[in-house]
Design an enzyme around this catalytic site. Structure first.
Site, PDB file in Angstrom:
ATOM      1  N   ASP A  47       2.634   1.902   3.345  1.00 21.64           N
ATOM      2  CA  ASP A  47       3.517   0.898   3.669  1.00 21.64           C
ATOM      3  C   ASP A  47       4.919   1.239   3.454  1.00 21.64           C
ATOM      4  O   ASP A  47       5.701   0.984   4.152  1.00 21.64           O
ATOM      5  CB  ASP A  47       3.067  -0.299   3.132  1.00 21.64           C
ATOM      6  CG  ASP A  47       1.863  -1.122   3.339  1.00 21.64           C
ATOM      7  OD1 ASP A  47       1.216  -0.712   4.341  1.00 21.64           O
ATOM      8  OD2 ASP A  47       1.388  -1.791   2.643  1.00 21.64           O
ATOM      9  N   HIS A  51       0.940  -1.046   0.042  1.00 23.14           N
ATOM     10  CA  HIS A  51       0.083   0.146   0.105  1.00 23.14           C
ATOM     11  C   HIS A  51       0.934   1.081  -0.021  1.00 23.14           C
ATOM     12  O   HIS A  51       2.141   1.287   0.741  1.00 23.14           O
ATOM     13  CB  HIS A  51      -0.797  -0.015   1.332  1.00 23.14           C
ATOM     14  CG  HIS A  51      -1.581  -0.912   1.385  1.00 23.14           C
ATOM     15  ND1 HIS A  51      -1.448  -2.384   2.212  1.00 23.14           N
ATOM     16  CD2 HIS A  51      -3.030  -1.183   1.412  1.00 23.14           C
ATOM     17  CE1 HIS A  51      -2.424  -3.195   2.367  1.00 23.14           C
ATOM     18  NE2 HIS A  51      -3.340  -2.391   1.770  1.00 23.14           N
TER      19      HIS A  51
HETATM   20  C1  XLS Z   1      -7.613  -6.557   4.376  1.00 23.46           C
HETATM   21  C2  XLS Z   1      -6.995  -6.672   2.861  1.00 23.46           C
HETATM   22  C3  XLS Z   1      -6.019  -5.796   2.603  1.00 23.46           C
HETATM   23  C4  XLS Z   1      -5.906  -5.928   0.947  1.00 23.46           C
HETATM   24  C5  XLS Z   1      -5.163  -4.856   0.496  1.00 23.46           C
HETATM   25  O1  XLS Z   1      -8.428  -7.353   4.947  1.00 23.46           O
HETATM   26  O2  XLS Z   1      -6.608  -8.229   2.681  1.00 23.46           O
HETATM   27  O3  XLS Z   1      -4.761  -6.142   3.160  1.00 23.46           O
HETATM   28  O4  XLS Z   1      -5.268  -7.102   0.585  1.00 23.46           O
HETATM   29  O5  XLS Z   1      -5.714  -3.563   0.691  1.00 23.46           O
END
Ligand code: XLS
Ligand code: CA
Ligand code: CA
Length: 437
Positions: A102, A99
């Site tokens: 991140d 993200h």
């Molecule tokens: C949350 C999601 C998230 C997505 C990406 O539950 O899994 O991490 O994979 O935003």
């Protein structure tokens, strides 16, 4: 004595009988299965958020693992990147996913955050060149900050919609600069907690508008990869609009987005929706929306998203069976959207949890190959529908018959033959293939 994280340079494949702790028992990256190397079937990816950022905090307590990297600002994120690439090299993982928040610090507004993001993109680009590691997909975190409390694309505030769109633009630019092959949309807060305050039709229109704008912008910039929607039925909201694969497919078709968007299917989200992981993969495969996978598993006794490392060989086998039947990954891969348990709090546990997950899917791939080579299950399914190969069945299949003709055909049939479904026999064959040697 268990080796220390720093002493471990790489994780070798030593085969199923090894007692070495830091070794693969099933994942032999260059071994060829159905004409393709294991690593190219599996396309493992590291999730930046769990692996590099999460430190064990839960609702009842703080960090259990040190991820401070003893620094701040951009310097801290550079150290995180160094750690991330070193970890992937130890494990032989060739892809990663992130993200925006991140990989870079957040600024006071979109402009400052984008500046930091672009600085980190330059740094990551260098790391990619040095190591050959690639970006699988990027995504915008449009759910964490308080401005997204009532949604991002579905927020009642048009300013929030605009900021969310701006973040998506920055992520598209970053993903293209890093040569990423996918852009994920997980609608973290795109849903509702009560219909008493919600205009659902309008919110869905807005969600489609943001996706369309993102698609058009990215294509204009020359992006050739895939856009993925990641379904999840609930959490954090009570109802998420991208509930499951079927719901998302009809949404995409309604808004004419089906040519560009595929699915990123997460195992834990499938079970939260009351489906098996294999069900979600099967729906995507048979409708032509198979894209990428977030490999993890939930705890079926808990009602929330635990994001555990996948160790269930049964599920991994049926997953890899669907992947092989779908023709394998093109732009997608297996992203470990998973974190070691809060009490598995050492850096060695990061390695061990990845080894467990990678070995589970390697074993799943080997077993899926066996199911296909064995042929009994596929053959059974093929035969089960044999009545549609000729005569009246063929005409039904080809949609070349009227209701009156069917009436005439059926009017004197008294005991049509319906063969046994043989579920237990098929489950026994599966066990035989999984545990027979
Ligand atoms: C949350 C999601 C998230 C997505 C990406 O539950 O899994 O991490 O994979 O935003
Ligand atoms: Ca996920
Ligand atoms: Ca999850």
């Amino acid at each position: 004595m268990m080796k220390k994280y720093e002493e471990i340079k790489n994780i070798p494949y030593l085969g199923k009988d090894t007692k070495e702790v830091f070794a693969f028992r099933y994942y032999n990256k260059d071994e060829v299965i159905f004409g393709k190397k294991m690593k190219d079937h599996l396309r493992f990816a590291m999730s930046y958020w769990h692996t590099i950022n999460a430190s064990g905090t839960d609702m009842f307590g703080g960090d259990t693992m040190d991820k401070s990297f003893q620094s701040n600002g951009l310097e801290k994120f550079k150290k995180k990147a160094d750690f991330a690439f070193d970890l992937m090299q130890k494990l032989g993982i060739e892809y990663y996913c992130f993200h925006d928040v991140d990989i870079a610090p957040e600024g006071k507004d979109l402009e400052e955050s984008t500046f930091y993001l672009n600085e980190m993109v330059k740094y990551l680009k260098k790391k990619q060149e040095e190591t050959g590691i690639k970006l699988l997909w990027g995504t915008a975190n449009n759910f964490g900050d308080k401005k997204f409390m009532c949604g991002a694309a579905t927020s009642p505030s048009s300013d929030v919609f605009a900021i969310a769109a701006g973040k998506v633009k920055a992520v598209i630019d970053a993903t293209i600069a890093l040569n990423g092959s996918g852009i994920v949309f997980w609608g973290g807060r795109e849903g509702y907690d009560t219909l008493l305050n919600t205009n659902m039709g309008l919110e869905l229109d807005h969600l489609a508008t943001l996706l369309r704008l993102a698609r058009d912008y990215a294509r204009k910039q020359g992006f050739k990869g895939d856009f993925y929607i990641e379904p999840k039925p609930k959490e954090p909201t009570k109802h998420q609009y991208d509930f499951d694969v079927s719901t998302v497919i009809s949404f995409l078709r309604k808004y004419h987005l089906e040519d560009d968007f595929k699915m990123n299917i997460e195992a834990n989200h499938a079970t939260l929706a009351g489906h098996t992981f294999q069900h979600e993969l099967r729906v995507a495969r048979s409708e032509g929306f198979f894209g990428s996978i977030d490999a993890n598993q939930g705890d079926l006794l808990l009602g929330w998203d635990t994001d555990q490392f996948p160790t269930n060989v049964y599920d991994a086998t049926l997953c890899m069976y669907e992947v092989l039947k779908a023709g394998g990954f093109k732009n997608g891969g297996l992203n470990f959207d998973a974190k070691a348990r809060r009490a598995s709090n050492t850096y060695e546990d990061i390695l061990l949890s990845y080894i467990a997950g990678m070995d589970t899917f390697a074993l799943g791939l080997r077993k899926a190959q066996k199911i296909i080579e064995d042929g009994r299950i596929d053959e059974f399914v093929e035969k089960r529908y044999a009545s549609y190969k000729e005569g009246i069945g063929k005409r039904i299949n080809e949609n070349n018959i009227t209701l009156e003709e069917l009436y005439d055909y059926a009017k004197n049939i008294q005991n049509p033959i319906v063969e046994s479904g043989r579920q237990e026999y098929l489950e026994m064959i599966l066990n035989n293939i999984l545990f027979g040697d």
